[in-house]
Design an enzyme around this catalytic site. Structure first.
Site: not given
Length: 303
Positions: A46-48, A50, A181
């Site tokens: 999970l992206d930072p 997010a 994204r």
């Protein structure tokens, strides 16, 4: 002499509600330290920027990670029209602008084009490897990153809110490998505009959803109270889609040795494919049902 593993033999899943600004690796490290677990891993980066569901496997639960990773995921994301960035989110540099701000009706009209099996070019700033290097490392170093399109599956995509003329909130249910994204970027392009994600929350990973989730603060409180075990999901929680095979004591011994066992009962002839075996409520092995037998591929050791 066998070297003793560091940490405690903790086994199960923590369904973490990851906060913004923390990487998935940092989140795993934080949970592992709280439980003092020997082994830990996560089911899907999970992206930072997010937030949301990051299932973290401890101990023997790491053997079930692939089943969670392959499961369907759900997201709620906010996209801003008028600007496209090199990262496809709010952290990146602006690479293109547009004065076109699509209407609610126009947005809804293109969503069917992004539903089903579609081709998607992942963001340059992603964890995909290019010649052994992470794409985001190459992109940050200023190198041109060209990623090949991939086929993904988006089961459902809907517009749920439009707070202003430049902002839209959508929800998506999609399969493995989908980049939200990139989805927002491509929707913007399809509408003759430009777009990037300004907020992203994952609401489900396979069987793990927000109702099962726990925040880091709650884990810290439970650790101080000596009650971390109450926040742990069972090892087999990731295997909701697999049939469970109950075995007797003799077969349990055979499975522990990695040996196949015969499947008894009226359903035996029609059961085929992946399954797991358990004895007295404890999972013993992952394996394949074939021709009336269960053949273990991964054996669990809770010692």
């Amino acid at each position: 002499m066998t070297r003793r593993k560091k940490g405690n033999p903790v086994h199960g899943w923590v369904v973490l509600d990851k906060p913004m600004g923390m990487t998935s690796t940092q989140a795993v490290g934080a949970v592992r330290r709280l439980f003092e677990a020997q082994k830990a891993g996560h089911a899907g980066t999970l992206d930072p920027l997010a937030t949301g569901i990051l299932p973290i496997a401890l101990g023997e639960a790491t053997k079930t990670v692939p089943f969670a990773v392959d499961g369907e995921k759900a997201y709620r994301f906010t996209m801003r029209f008028g600007v496209e960035t090199d990262t496809d989110d709010a952290e990146g540099k602006v690479v293109r602008t547009s004065g076109v701000l699509p209407t609610l009706e126009e947005i809804e009209s293109v969503l069917p084009d992004f539903t089903g099996e579609i081709s998607q070019v992942p963001p340059a700033f992603s964890a995909i490897k290019v010649d052994g290097e992470r794409a985001y490392d190459l992109a940050r170093a200023g190198e041109a990153v060209v990623l090949e399109p991939r086929w993904i599956v988006v089961e459902d995509l809907r517009l749920v809110d439009m707070p202003d003329a430049a902002t839209a909130v959508l929800e998506a249910e999609c399969g493995k490998g989908t980049y939200v994204r990139a989805l927002a970027r491509d929707i913007g392009r399809a509408l003759g505009s430009a777009a990037h994600v300004i907020a992203l929350r994952r609401t489900r990973v396979g069987p793990f959803d927000e109702q099962m989730s726990v925040q880091l603060a709650a884990l810290h409180d439970a650790a101080e109270a000596g009650d971390l075990g109450s926040l742990l999901q069972p090892v087999e929680a990731a295997l909701d889609d697999l049939p469970g095979l109950s075995v007797g004591p003799g077969d349990a011994v055979s499975l522990a040795r990695g040996q196949a066992v015969l499947v008894r009962g009226r359903d035996a002839p029609v059961l085929n494919g992946a399954a797991y075996a358990h004895f007295k409520g404890r999972i013993l092995a992952l394996g394949e049902l074939e021709k009336g037998a269960f053949r273990p591929t991964r054996v669990f050791n809770f010692g």
